[in-house]
Design an enzyme around this catalytic site. Structure first.
Site, short mmCIF file in Angstrom:
data_model
loop_
_atom_site.label_atom_id
_atom_site.label_comp_id
_atom_site.label_asym_id
_atom_site.label_seq_id
_atom_site.Cartn_x
_atom_site.Cartn_y
_atom_site.Cartn_z
N TYR A 125 -35.03 -33.99 68.18
CA TYR A 125 -35.54 -32.75 67.59
C TYR A 125 -36.14 -32.90 66.20
O TYR A 125 -36.69 -31.94 65.66
CB TYR A 125 -34.42 -31.70 67.58
CG TYR A 125 -34.07 -31.26 68.98
CD1 TYR A 125 -34.83 -30.30 69.64
CD2 TYR A 125 -33.02 -31.85 69.66
CE1 TYR A 125 -34.54 -29.93 70.93
CE2 TYR A 125 -32.72 -31.48 70.97
CZ TYR A 125 -33.48 -30.52 71.60
OH TYR A 125 -33.19 -30.16 72.89
N PHE A 412 -22.83 -24.02 71.27
CA PHE A 412 -23.61 -23.06 72.04
C PHE A 412 -24.72 -23.79 72.79
O PHE A 412 -25.02 -24.94 72.50
CB PHE A 412 -24.20 -21.97 71.14
CG PHE A 412 -24.88 -22.48 69.89
CD1 PHE A 412 -26.20 -22.95 69.94
CD2 PHE A 412 -24.21 -22.49 68.67
CE1 PHE A 412 -26.82 -23.40 68.80
CE2 PHE A 412 -24.86 -22.94 67.51
CZ PHE A 412 -26.15 -23.40 67.59
#
Length: 412
Positions: A125, A412
């Site tokens: 990322y 999450f």
């Protein structure tokens, strides 16, 4: 990509198919009870990806959460999640297209200036402007060696084991008070709490049934809780059970020390493991022998500034700062430019500037230092931040740093 449609999730059945694709990409079998639990806090309009007309071949999404920033303010954040690409659709640019679509949508909405994610593979990322802004620590040790230093005050409170219902009625207030000043922690509404303590066979694979403990002050006020799982193990020479700690929170040092003694003094337990803590977890300072508590450090949360001036103005700074930043952001070009940041412990403002830059920094490195856990001076020493004005990196590092390490939000 002409045979694929980029769209959002439409309804419950579509979300089921979406989740099935996510589980498949992560080489796992779908857990229906987990999926049903996540429905309770998922906005389908934030879940999207590429569909080939028959199935989801790439997925991404984000939850609308609040994150605590240095200085204590809780602000909206896009908690990026469920990012996957099917094995037979790799190397087509689907991930890049989804990341760009998501960041452009977040910017257009204007609610969140910051996005955060956990990375399944850490190198991915950075090219999208996400910087590693906190570390995840796992503590472990043999309980017989984890005595406390002399003079540790355990207070006069008591610890009792409890059930899930009582914990859900009691722990949220303790949690909110305990994490109020901890950058990186996110809010936990009731559906998140229910998902956080959800128990099933898949979650028991590495340990046992989830258990809970509450600490009450002498006047009956709840002031700490522990969530843990015992892993039963018995060998020829006796018990060797291990305690897997999911979370310990306390509103004061005495309650914290008392509930930890409850966990470390548990019968039949020989070792303890606690994952997801910060590098400055107080337990490390309570034990008499610091070498007895092993500390392993891993990557934690990755942060991305979607709107640079808005994000920099949201947090507080440890010292007074007046610096011009030259920001390079290839993936989100609207952020590229020169900004004057002025701030301190009481507030900040950030705006476009034509003045000469003091520091040159990429979006990735700006995300890394945003929560105060990564030193801007260290990045400069590594050649990742440019210093045009002598001493500017050290001064900015002092301002961007914070008194406590950023925490790891719920996964999450």
């Amino acid at each position: 990509m002409s045979d694929l449609t980029l769209r959002t999730v439409t309804d419950d059945d579509d979300f089921q198919a979406f989740q099935n694709a996510v589980y498949s990409a992560f080489l796992k079998e779908p857990q229906q009870d987990e999926i049903d639990s996540e429905r309770q806090f998922t906005d389908y309009e934030s879940m999207f990806g590429f569909h080939d007309g028959n199935r989801w071949v790439a997925t991404a999404g984000d939850f609308a959460k609040n994150v605590i920033l240095p200085g204590g303010a809780a602000v909206p954040v896009a908690a990026v999640t469920m990012v996957s690409v099917a094995a037979d659709h790799r190397r087509r640019g689907l991930l890049t297209a989804m990341m760009r679509h998501q960041l452009e949508r977040i910017r257009a909405d204007g609610t969140e200036a910051v996005a955060m994610l956990f990375a399944s593979e850490a190198p991915i990322y950075g090219r999208f402007g996400y910087g590693l802004s906190s570390v995840n620590v796992e503590l472990s040790g043999q309980v017989r060696e984890l005595t406390f230093r002399p003079g540790v005050d355990l207070g006069g409170g008591t610890v009792t084991q409890t059930d899930a219902g009582t914990l859900l009625d009691t722990a949220p207030a303790v949690y909110d008070a305990a994490v109020a000043g901890l950058p990186g922690r996110m809010n936990r509404p009731r559906p998140w709490w229910q998902h956080w303590i959800h128990d099933n066979e898949d979650r028991r694979k590495e340990s046992g049934r989830i258990r809970f403990a509450l600490h009450h002050e002498p006047d009956g006020t709840p002031s700490a809780f522990a969530i843990y799982r015992p892993k039963h193990r018995w060998e020829s020479n006796g018990p060797h059970s291990e305690l897997h700690i999911q979370e310990v929170r306390a509103t004061n040092p005495r309650a914290y020390a008392r509930i930890w003694r409850f966990l470390l003094d548990m019968d039949l337990v020989r070792s303890v493991r606690y994952d997801g803590v910060t590098v400055d977890e107080p337990l490390r300072h309570l034990v008499a022998d610091p070498r007895a508590l092993r500390c392993e450090v891993f990557d934690g949360i990755f942060t991305r500034l979607v709107d640079v001036p808005a994000a920099l103005a949201l947090r507080r700074y440890a010292t007074e700062v007046d610096v011009v930043l030259e920001v390079a952001d290839e993936f989100c070009p609207w952020n590229t430019g020169r900004y004057r940041l002025r701030g301190g412990p009481d507030g900040a403002d950030c705006e476009k500037s034509t003045a000469s830059a003091d520091i040159a920094i990429s979006a990735r490195e700006l995300g890394a230092v945003y929560l105060g856990g990564v030193s801007l001076a260290a990045l400069a020493a590594a050649g990742l931040v440019g210093e045009a004005t002598p001493g500017a990196a050290a001064r900015a590092a002092a301002a961007f740093g914070w008194v406590v390490a950023p925490g790891i939000p719920d996964h999450f």
